[in-house]
Design an enzyme around this catalytic site. Structure first.
Site, PDB file in Angstrom:
ATOM      1  N   THR A 110     -28.394 -54.751  75.238  1.00 55.32           N
ATOM      2  CA  THR A 110     -27.408 -53.672  75.275  1.00 55.32           C
ATOM      3  C   THR A 110     -26.141 -54.118  76.006  1.00 55.32           C
ATOM      4  OG1 THR A 110     -29.231 -52.066  75.290  1.00 55.32           O
ATOM      5  CG2 THR A 110     -27.063 -51.247  75.911  1.00 55.32           C
ATOM      6  N   ASP A 154     -27.536 -49.539  68.801  1.00 57.63           N
ATOM      7  CA  ASP A 154     -28.473 -49.927  69.853  1.00 57.63           C
ATOM      8  C   ASP A 154     -29.851 -49.342  69.541  1.00 57.63           C
ATOM      9  OD1 ASP A 154     -28.766 -49.569  73.476  1.00 57.63           O
ATOM     10  OD2 ASP A 154     -29.148 -51.280  72.167  1.00 57.63           O
ATOM     11  N   GLU A 155     -30.904 -49.937  70.119  1.00 56.83           N
ATOM     12  CA  GLU A 155     -32.284 -49.505  69.863  1.00 56.83           C
ATOM     13  C   GLU A 155     -32.561 -49.503  68.351  1.00 56.83           C
ATOM     14  OE1 GLU A 155     -32.624 -49.046  73.931  1.00 56.83           O
ATOM     15  OE2 GLU A 155     -34.072 -49.370  72.343  1.00 56.83           O
ATOM     16  N   TYR A 213     -44.851 -54.459  71.977  1.00 57.38           N
ATOM     17  CA  TYR A 213     -45.652 -54.964  73.116  1.00 57.38           C
ATOM     18  C   TYR A 213     -46.789 -55.859  72.653  1.00 57.38           C
ATOM     19  CZ  TYR A 213     -49.499 -51.669  72.191  1.00 57.38           C
ATOM     20  OH  TYR A 213     -50.577 -51.007  71.624  1.00 57.38           O
ATOM     21  N   TYR A 238     -42.978 -51.192  81.254  1.00 57.80           N
ATOM     22  CA  TYR A 238     -42.822 -52.516  80.630  1.00 57.80           C
ATOM     23  C   TYR A 238     -42.300 -53.562  81.620  1.00 57.80           C
ATOM     24  CZ  TYR A 238     -43.044 -49.814  76.275  1.00 57.80           C
ATOM     25  OH  TYR A 238     -43.436 -48.976  75.244  1.00 57.80           O
TER      26      TYR A 238
HETATM   27  N1  LIG Z   1     -37.877 -56.439  85.176  1.00 59.46           N
HETATM   28  C1  LIG Z   1     -36.716 -55.743  85.196  1.00 59.46           C
HETATM   29  N2  LIG Z   1     -36.715 -54.478  85.591  1.00 59.46           N
HETATM   30  C2  LIG Z   1     -35.562 -53.768  85.609  1.00 59.46           C
HETATM   31  N3  LIG Z   1     -34.334 -54.269  85.257  1.00 59.46           N
HETATM   32  C3  LIG Z   1     -34.325 -55.542  84.887  1.00 59.46           C
HETATM   33  C4  LIG Z   1     -35.493 -56.337  84.813  1.00 59.46           C
HETATM   34  N4  LIG Z   1     -35.125 -57.557  84.397  1.00 59.46           N
HETATM   35  C5  LIG Z   1     -33.778 -57.513  84.208  1.00 59.46           C
HETATM   36  N5  LIG Z   1     -33.307 -56.316  84.523  1.00 59.46           N
HETATM   37  C6  LIG Z   1     -31.911 -55.858  84.475  1.00 59.46           C
HETATM   38  O1  LIG Z   1     -31.671 -55.425  83.136  1.00 59.46           O
HETATM   39  C7  LIG Z   1     -30.375 -55.900  82.746  1.00 59.46           C
HETATM   40  C8  LIG Z   1     -30.288 -55.960  81.227  1.00 59.46           C
HETATM   41  O2  LIG Z   1     -30.175 -54.618  80.792  1.00 59.46           O
HETATM   42  P1  LIG Z   1     -29.945 -54.311  79.229  1.00 59.46           P
HETATM   43  O3  LIG Z   1     -28.730 -54.993  78.748  1.00 59.46           O
HETATM   44  O4  LIG Z   1     -30.051 -52.831  79.075  1.00 59.46           O
HETATM   45  O5  LIG Z   1     -31.223 -55.047  78.596  1.00 59.46           O
HETATM   46  P2  LIG Z   1     -31.953 -54.766  77.177  1.00 59.46           P
HETATM   47  O6  LIG Z   1     -31.032 -53.926  76.339  1.00 59.46           O
HETATM   48  O7  LIG Z   1     -32.191 -56.134  76.607  1.00 59.46           O
HETATM   49  O8  LIG Z   1     -33.245 -54.051  77.518  1.00 59.46           O
HETATM   50  C9  LIG Z   1     -30.281 -57.250  83.420  1.00 59.46           C
HETATM   51  O9  LIG Z   1     -28.898 -57.593  83.608  1.00 59.46           O
HETATM   52  C10 LIG Z   1     -30.978 -57.035  84.753  1.00 59.46           C
HETATM   53  O10 LIG Z   1     -30.054 -56.653  85.762  1.00 59.46           O
HETATM   54  C1  LIG Z   2     -41.990 -53.227  73.853  1.00 62.23           C
HETATM   55  C2  LIG Z   2     -41.823 -51.803  73.371  1.00 62.23           C
HETATM   56  C3  LIG Z   2     -40.742 -51.019  73.777  1.00 62.23           C
HETATM   57  N1  LIG Z   2     -40.634 -49.731  73.323  1.00 62.23           N
HETATM   58  C4  LIG Z   2     -39.498 -48.891  73.749  1.00 62.23           C
HETATM   59  C5  LIG Z   2     -39.260 -48.898  75.235  1.00 62.23           C
HETATM   60  C6  LIG Z   2     -37.788 -48.623  75.333  1.00 62.23           C
HETATM   61  O1  LIG Z   2     -37.569 -47.219  75.280  1.00 62.23           O
HETATM   62  C7  LIG Z   2     -37.210 -49.285  74.079  1.00 62.23           C
HETATM   63  C8  LIG Z   2     -36.616 -50.653  74.337  1.00 62.23           C
HETATM   64  O2  LIG Z   2     -35.551 -50.536  75.189  1.00 62.23           O
HETATM   65  P1  LIG Z   2     -34.593 -51.787  75.627  1.00 62.23           P
HETATM   66  O3  LIG Z   2     -33.230 -51.290  75.385  1.00 62.23           O
HETATM   67  O4  LIG Z   2     -34.945 -52.971  74.793  1.00 62.23           O
HETATM   68  O5  LIG Z   2     -34.886 -51.989  77.071  1.00 62.23           O
HETATM   69  O6  LIG Z   2     -38.291 -49.428  73.155  1.00 62.23           O
HETATM   70  C9  LIG Z   2     -41.563 -49.174  72.459  1.00 62.23           C
HETATM   71  O7  LIG Z   2     -41.441 -47.986  72.037  1.00 62.23           O
HETATM   72  N2  LIG Z   2     -42.624 -49.940  72.061  1.00 62.23           N
HETATM   73  C10 LIG Z   2     -42.807 -51.238  72.477  1.00 62.23           C
HETATM   74  O8  LIG Z   2     -43.813 -51.894  72.080  1.00 62.23           O
END
Ligand SMILES: Nc1ncnc2c1ncn2[C@@H]1O[C@H](COP(=O)(O)OP(=O)(O)O)[C@@H](O)[C@H]1O
Ligand SMILES: Cc1cn([C@H]2C[C@H](O)[C@@H](COP(=O)(O)O)O2)c(=O)[nH]c1=O
Ligand SMILES: [Zn+2]
Length: 259
Positions: A65, A135-136, A167, A220
């Protein structure tokens, strides 16, 4: 050989869903209402400019994101008209904004599907759009058809962020289906919470087994391959203990009461 000449407009038959034009299977059975001859072959409207599809994928917390917001803001700063869409299923941080795990925000349209965006956004406004961020993306079942229509026919630049795997490390939604449509594909990694190495996978820390479970770091964690495999073994062992205890308490309640 004479070059094919196309009439200026192409009107698909009323019963043909224009989005199905994206699906080669339906094209094979498609009978154009205009005879396909060298000087009147049916033509599909061509967009003013050539569209693009860019995919950003990886595990949770990898920065998908963040990268999407950075790209969308850059496009906006270059004078292009941008809009952001996210799944209305994602209610973790905000309803009308895309929010990163670090708290960075960007206003968006939260929708149950993508093909309703044009109607929600308004036809004229949609025509003026240059870039659409999604996104998502794993939660949109119509991701493939939307990317086909928006990039191939409407000339939009589509930037898609989503999980490649769930997962269980299975293909999640339609994200991997749009790889053949993409100009670029970027797989990001996070940091394994257990050893700090590059994390390619998302481990679910709870026992729920349904694929869609909206949650964050409470449920997660990003892990490397070694700790994904170890984690799965631990989760399986934990489930066995829980199930055997449940079996005992169901079968011998008097014993379970004192254990
Ligand atoms: N285990 C974690 N728990 C919570 N936040 C994390 C973790 N690992 C990384 N982050 C934070 O999450 C940020 C990435 O957020 P985001 O761009 O929303 O990721 P994504 O969309 O891939 O889930 C990283 O820059 C870091 O600061
Ligand atoms: C692995 C996994 C994730 N999800 C859900 C959990 C979060 O709401 C989003 C992913 O959010 P992010 O922007 O990538 O952090 O997806 C799920 O529903 N099932 C899964 O197996
Ligand atoms: Zn690790």
């Amino acid at each position: 050989m004479r070059a094919l000449s196309f009439p200026p407009l192409f009107f698909p038959p009323k019963n043909l869903n224009p989005f199905s034009l994206c699906n080669p299977k339906s094209m094979a059975s498609f009978k154009p209402s205009i005879p396909l001859t060298s000087d009147s072959a049916a033509s599909v409207p061509s967009p003013h400019t050539s569209g693009e599809v860019h995919v950003i994928m990886g595990p949770m917390f990898a920065g998908k994101t963040t990268a999407l917001l950075r790209r969308i803001k850059s496009e906006g700063n270059n004078g292009r008209n941008v809009a952001m869409i996210k799944s209305s299923k994602d209610t973790r941080y905000a309803i009308d904004s895309v929010v990163t795990h670090d708290g960075a925000k960007f206003p968006c349209w939260a929708l149950p599907d993508l093909l309703s965006f044009r109607q929600n956004f308004g036809g004229e406004a949609y025509e003026k759009l240059d870039v659409i961020g999604i996104d998502e993306a794993q939660f949109f079942e119509d991701l493939y058809d939307f990317c086909c229509m928006a990039a191939d026919h409407d000339g939009k630049t589509i930037i898609v962020a989503g999980l490649d795997g769930d997962y269980l490390r299975r293909s999640f939604g339609s994200v991997l289906e749009i790889i053949p449509l993409a100009d670029t594909v970027t797989k990001l990694t996070a940091r394994c919470e257990l050893c700090g190495k590059r994390a390619f996978f998302t481990l679910r820390k709870t026992e729920e087994t349904r694929t869609e479970l909206i949650a964050g770091a409470d449920v997660y964690m990003p892990v490397c391959r070694q700790h994904y495999v170890n984690g799965q073994v631990l989760m399986k062992a934990a489930r066995t203990v829980v199930e055997s205890h449940k079996f005992k308490s169901d079968t011998f309640p008097e014993v379970a009461a004192v254990v």
